[in-house]
Design a protein around this motif. Structure first.
Motif, short mmCIF file in Angstrom:
data_model
loop_
_atom_site.label_atom_id
_atom_site.label_comp_id
_atom_site.label_asym_id
_atom_site.label_seq_id
_atom_site.Cartn_x
_atom_site.Cartn_y
_atom_site.Cartn_z
N ALA A 208 -12.34 13.52 45.18
CA ALA A 208 -10.92 13.78 44.89
C ALA A 208 -10.11 14.07 46.16
O ALA A 208 -8.95 13.66 46.28
CB ALA A 208 -10.80 14.95 43.92
N ALA A 211 -9.38 10.87 47.96
CA ALA A 211 -8.40 10.10 47.16
C ALA A 211 -6.99 10.65 47.40
O ALA A 211 -6.03 9.89 47.55
CB ALA A 211 -8.75 10.18 45.68
N LEU A 241 -14.70 6.91 41.90
CA LEU A 241 -13.84 7.64 40.96
C LEU A 241 -13.68 6.87 39.64
O LEU A 241 -12.57 6.41 39.31
CB LEU A 241 -12.47 7.87 41.62
CG LEU A 241 -12.53 8.59 42.96
CD1 LEU A 241 -11.25 8.41 43.75
CD2 LEU A 241 -12.85 10.04 42.80
N ARG A 252 -5.14 14.11 37.30
CA ARG A 252 -6.39 13.54 37.81
C ARG A 252 -6.50 12.06 37.45
O ARG A 252 -6.87 11.24 38.29
CB ARG A 252 -7.58 14.32 37.25
CG ARG A 252 -8.92 13.78 37.73
CD ARG A 252 -10.07 14.67 37.37
NE ARG A 252 -10.31 14.74 35.93
CZ ARG A 252 -11.33 15.38 35.39
NH1 ARG A 252 -12.18 16.02 36.16
NH2 ARG A 252 -11.50 15.41 34.08
N TYR A 256 -6.85 9.17 40.34
CA TYR A 256 -8.03 8.31 40.42
C TYR A 256 -7.65 6.83 40.23
O TYR A 256 -8.20 5.95 40.90
CB TYR A 256 -9.07 8.72 39.37
CG TYR A 256 -9.82 10.01 39.69
CD1 TYR A 256 -9.40 10.84 40.72
CD2 TYR A 256 -10.95 10.38 38.98
CE1 TYR A 256 -10.07 12.02 41.01
CE2 TYR A 256 -11.65 11.55 39.27
CZ TYR A 256 -11.18 12.37 40.28
OH TYR A 256 -11.86 13.53 40.57
N ARG A 260 -8.33 3.96 42.98
CA ARG A 260 -9.11 2.75 42.70
C ARG A 260 -8.30 1.50 43.04
O ARG A 260 -8.82 0.54 43.61
CB ARG A 260 -9.52 2.71 41.22
CG ARG A 260 -10.70 3.61 40.88
CD ARG A 260 -11.28 3.26 39.52
NE ARG A 260 -10.27 3.29 38.47
CZ ARG A 260 -9.90 4.38 37.80
NH1 ARG A 260 -10.47 5.54 38.06
NH2 ARG A 260 -8.97 4.32 36.87
#
Ligand code: FAD
Length: 405
Positions: A208, A211, A241, A252, A256, A260
């Motif tokens: 995380a 990211a 993720l 979240r 994510y 991606r």
């Protein structure tokens, strides 16, 4: 040297869990003091620009809430996710100002070591009768000893970032260059903007934090031309993720999904390189650029970047309790019983992981508990909600035992 009262409790760390523990302990008649190496809420402040995944309703401890509301505190919108800074300003600071805690939070007091007075690690008999002995250092470097019959280590993990190198050890030259690289979730669009605007940044890590860094750098790239990101991860793109369609944490889910997309080439400013290990760093003092050697199997690739952000997670500082009898997990470095329970419950997601009772939180060392983020060791799935449940369990256990003495 006077022996402390039997109901004394020393808490290491004035984060959300340390403060909840102090209030819960005071409510039950323990004489609690909190020792904090920086200021109250130092860790959430350090990642202050990052928005939490969990909303206010999940971030406030039940005992803290009761005390705050009694003092006239108005809860922020329970469905809004605060940033780290908002958590510190809107919750931890008001907590620390409560009259109940006056004189009980000792800021700029680092606990350097924690042991048993008169005992070494290997002495097995009668440990409970020897108070804990804390070596505490103030901001001026002066050291003193303090004693208490119970101790809670709630010192978190954010101060102990992992290395970038293969196998979890520093890559070649990493130890030397670490002071000029970054190991945290930097505010790349705010405070640290000038370091990254129009520059090429390497981000290392697949969780995380990385990211968050990559998504923020992509935002910066949309504002300042020439900003570029190379994102390297140990695993491949497919494993990055993974999507959880039912994820109730919308912050979240959105982060994510964005990460991606960025890893899949949605933004030409971001290049993702998967399934690589970091072999070494070189810094060219003429160009002020890093040459970073990446390895995939036996194949080598060198990338040149201006800045390096290592976001490979965090781990516990166990040097603090080296002289105590703590059974540590060989994989996560968290306390063994909890680590085993977490492994057994490994549904994977923090939202579905139970809090477990006081038995699971005990160590071979009596009356010593590792709580909060640190209790998870390197496991990143800790949630404040879980930590508050740990506090309730452990304080009940400590006071129950006290009553039997
Ligand atoms: C970027 C980020 C985002 C997160 N988002 C969420 C989220 O959305 N929801 C959620 O539930 N959780 C989240 N977490 C996880 C977790 O809830 C936080 O890390 C939280 O701050 C942990 O609270 P804590 O009280 O256990 O420890 P910390 O908040 O880390 O507090 C530990 C304190 O101990 C002090 N300390 C350290 N060593 C010593 C020492 N030797 N002596 C004295 N004091 C010491 C530190 O200065 C610090 O103030 C997040 C974590 C990070 C890093």
């Amino acid at each position: 040297m006077p022996t402390p009262a039997r109901n004394t409790l020393a808490i290491v760390g004035a984060g959300p869990i340390g403060l909840e523990a102090a209030l819960a302990a005071l409510d039950r008649g323990l004489d609690a003091h909190v020792f904090e190496r920086g200021e109250v809420g130092a860790h959430p402040r350090a990642w202050g620009h990052v928005r939490m995944f969990t909303p206010w309703r999940m971030n406030v401890g039940p005992t803290s809430r009761a005390h705050l509301e009694k003092a006239g505190w108005k809860s922020p919108d329970p469905e809004v996710c605060p940033t780290g800074e908002e958590l510190a300003d809107g919750y931890l600071e008001p907590l620390a100002r409560l009259s109940e805690l006056e004189g009980r939070i000792h800021a700029h007091a680092q606990v350097v070591h924690l042991a048993r007075r008169g005992l070494l690690k290997g002495d097995s008999i009668g440990r409970r009768d020897h108070p804990f002995r804390l070596l505490v250092r103030d901001a001026g470097g002066r050291e003193s000893y303090l004693h208490a019959f119970s101790a809670i280590d709630a010192s978190g993990v954010y101060g102990q970032p992992n290395w970038a190198g293969d196998g979890g050890i520093p890559a070649r030259q990493e130890l030397y260059l670490a002071p000029q690289m970054s190991y945290h979730v930097d505010d790349v669009v705010g405070l640290r903007r000038s370091r990254h605007a129009g520059k090429r940044t390497l981000v290392v890590g697949g969780g995380a934090s990385s990211a968050t860094s990559v998504a923020s750098l992509a935002k910066l790239a949309a504002e300042v031309s020439g900003t570029q990101v190379i994102w390297v991860t140990r695993g491949g793109r497919e494993a990055l993720l993974p999507e959880n369609a039912g994820d109730p944490l919308s912050e979240r889910r959105a982060l994510y999904a964005r990460a991606r997309a960025l890893a899949s080439g949605a933004d030409p400013a971001v290049e993702h390189i998967g399934e690589v290990r970091i072999e070494g760093f070189d810094f060219n003092s003429a160009t002020h650029r890093y040459r970073v050697t990446l390895m995939r199997d036996e194949e080598t690739r060198v990338v040149e970047v201006d800045q390096v952000l290592v976001n490979t997670g965090f781990g516990p500082d166990n040097s603090l309790y080296r002289e105590l009898q703590v059974h540590e997990c060989y994989a996560s470095r968290g306390p063994m019983k909890l680590a085993a329970a977490l492994l057994g419950a490994s549904a994977g997601d923090c939202l579905t992981t139970p809090a477990f009772g006081a038995d699971v939180l005990t160590n071979p060392e009596p009356d010593f508990f590792i709580l909060g983020h640190k209790s998870y060791g390197r496991n990143p799935n800790f949630l404040l909600e879980t930590g508050y449940k740990q506090v309730a369990e452990v304080v009940a256990r400590l006071t129950g035992e006290l009553a039997t003495l």
